[in-house]
Enzyme design. Structure first.
Site, PDB file in Angstrom:
ATOM      1  N   ASP A  30      84.329 -34.127  46.538  1.00 18.08           N
ATOM      2  CA  ASP A  30      83.493 -33.140  45.830  1.00 18.08           C
ATOM      3  C   ASP A  30      82.881 -33.732  44.556  1.00 18.08           C
ATOM      4  O   ASP A  30      83.504 -34.571  43.901  1.00 18.08           O
ATOM      5  CB  ASP A  30      84.380 -31.932  45.470  1.00 18.08           C
ATOM      6  CG  ASP A  30      83.547 -30.739  45.030  1.00 18.08           C
ATOM      7  OD1 ASP A  30      82.334 -30.712  45.296  1.00 18.08           O
ATOM      8  OD2 ASP A  30      84.133 -29.832  44.407  1.00 18.08           O
ATOM      9  N   ASN A  78      78.797 -25.301  54.729  1.00 16.67           N
ATOM     10  CA  ASN A  78      77.700 -26.086  54.146  1.00 16.67           C
ATOM     11  C   ASN A  78      76.350 -25.844  54.822  1.00 16.67           C
ATOM     12  O   ASN A  78      75.306 -26.203  54.287  1.00 16.67           O
ATOM     13  CB  ASN A  78      78.011 -27.594  54.170  1.00 16.67           C
ATOM     14  CG  ASN A  78      79.059 -28.020  53.163  1.00 16.67           C
ATOM     15  OD1 ASN A  78      79.781 -28.993  53.373  1.00 16.67           O
ATOM     16  ND2 ASN A  78      79.163 -27.301  52.046  1.00 16.67           N
TER      17      ASN A  78
END
Ligand code: FPP
Length: 259
Positions: A30, A78
């Site tokens: 991330d 996503n």
């Protein structure tokens, strides 16, 4: 491979026993977007820098006695990002495998891409199938790339497959145990993660390895993924080594003391 049975995490450790190195490390990669923003770059360049960090981590992990590495490359959530960013993210496995598959093959890495194939282009599915086939004989190090993966989706898919086996007469509802259910998950061939790392300062699992995380140690690090490297992995392993893993049990000495 009956990885669950072999894994040393089965059973509570003895007091004073040396903390074993984590065999299976999982990472939520991330911070690519923030890394790019800090540099005034488009997010796509943050993701590309993320591929370089993945290469560094895959190279460092076996040297630190890690045998399984599972990384989160694209989540089922996503898809809700802008179409241009989704297209950039879809291009990352090609970028990674085109540049590194020869090295992965040579260095004994077995690649597995876990997650739903549905929604991926035919070209991408072929790239994934090729990477898996070319490394299928390797067993020195195991790299699972979670792509179009969600922990809840994987649990739902596993439940559906078991229900199909029941409907086809291959299983009985009463056969279902935790161990049997684990065999239906995308990670059936891997031991559960000992350590889950999330860089970038965020402190959540974000639908990663929900079933498998039951007894994983969690380490959160204040580094953005594109800057990640061997020294960050070492620091995470040090934090892991300081943890007291009890798996819901008490250590043998404490049982004697209580008796
Ligand atoms: C999350 O950061 C990261 C991703 C959604 C992509 C992760 C992919 C890589 C690191 C490249 C390697 C991948 C493969 C499949 C080879 P973010 O974009 O949410 O960052 P932000 O929170 O800072 O915006």
């Amino acid at each position: 491979m009956a990885a669950q049975e072999k894994h040393p995490s089965a059973g509570a450790p003895q007091k004073g026993a040396e903390a074993p190195a984590p065999l299976h490390v999982a990472v939520v990669m991330d911070g690519n977007g923030r890394w790019a923003k800090q540099r005034g770059l488009p997010r796509s360049l943050g993701h590309r820098a993320g591929v370089e960090a993945l290469k560094r981590t895959v190279e460092a992990a076996p040297k630190l006695n890690i045998r399984w590495l599972t990384v989160f490359g694209f989540s089922t959530e996503n898809w809700s990002r802008p179409a241009t960013e989704v297209a950039e993210l879809m291009a990352l496995p090609k970028r990674y495998f085109e540049s590194d598959i020869v090295r992965l093959e040579r260095e004994g890495v077995r690649v597995r891409v876990i997650g739903r194939r549905q929604g991926l282009s035919k070209e991408l599915v072929k790239i994934i199938d090729d990477a898996q086939a070319r490394t299928a004989h390797n067993d020195r190090f195991f790299l699972n790339v979670a792509f179009n993966y969600g922990g809840q989706a994987d649990i739902a898919d596993a439940a559906r497959r078991f229900a199909e086996d029941v409907a086809a007469g291959r299983a009985e509802p009463s056969d279902l145990t935790e161990a049997r259910f684990q065999g239906y998950l995308a990670t059936a061939d891997s031991p559960p993660p000992d350590l889950i790392i999330r860089p970038s300062g965020e402190q959540r699992l974000s639908n990663f390895l929900l079933w498998e995380a039951a007894y994983a140690e969690l380490v959160f690090q204040d580094v953005l993924w594109p800057d990640y490297g061997e020294e960050h992995l070492k620091a995470a392993l040090q934090a892991f080594a300081a943890r007291d893993r009890r798996y819901g049990a008490v250590v043998a000495d404490d049982v004697l003391a209580a008796g």
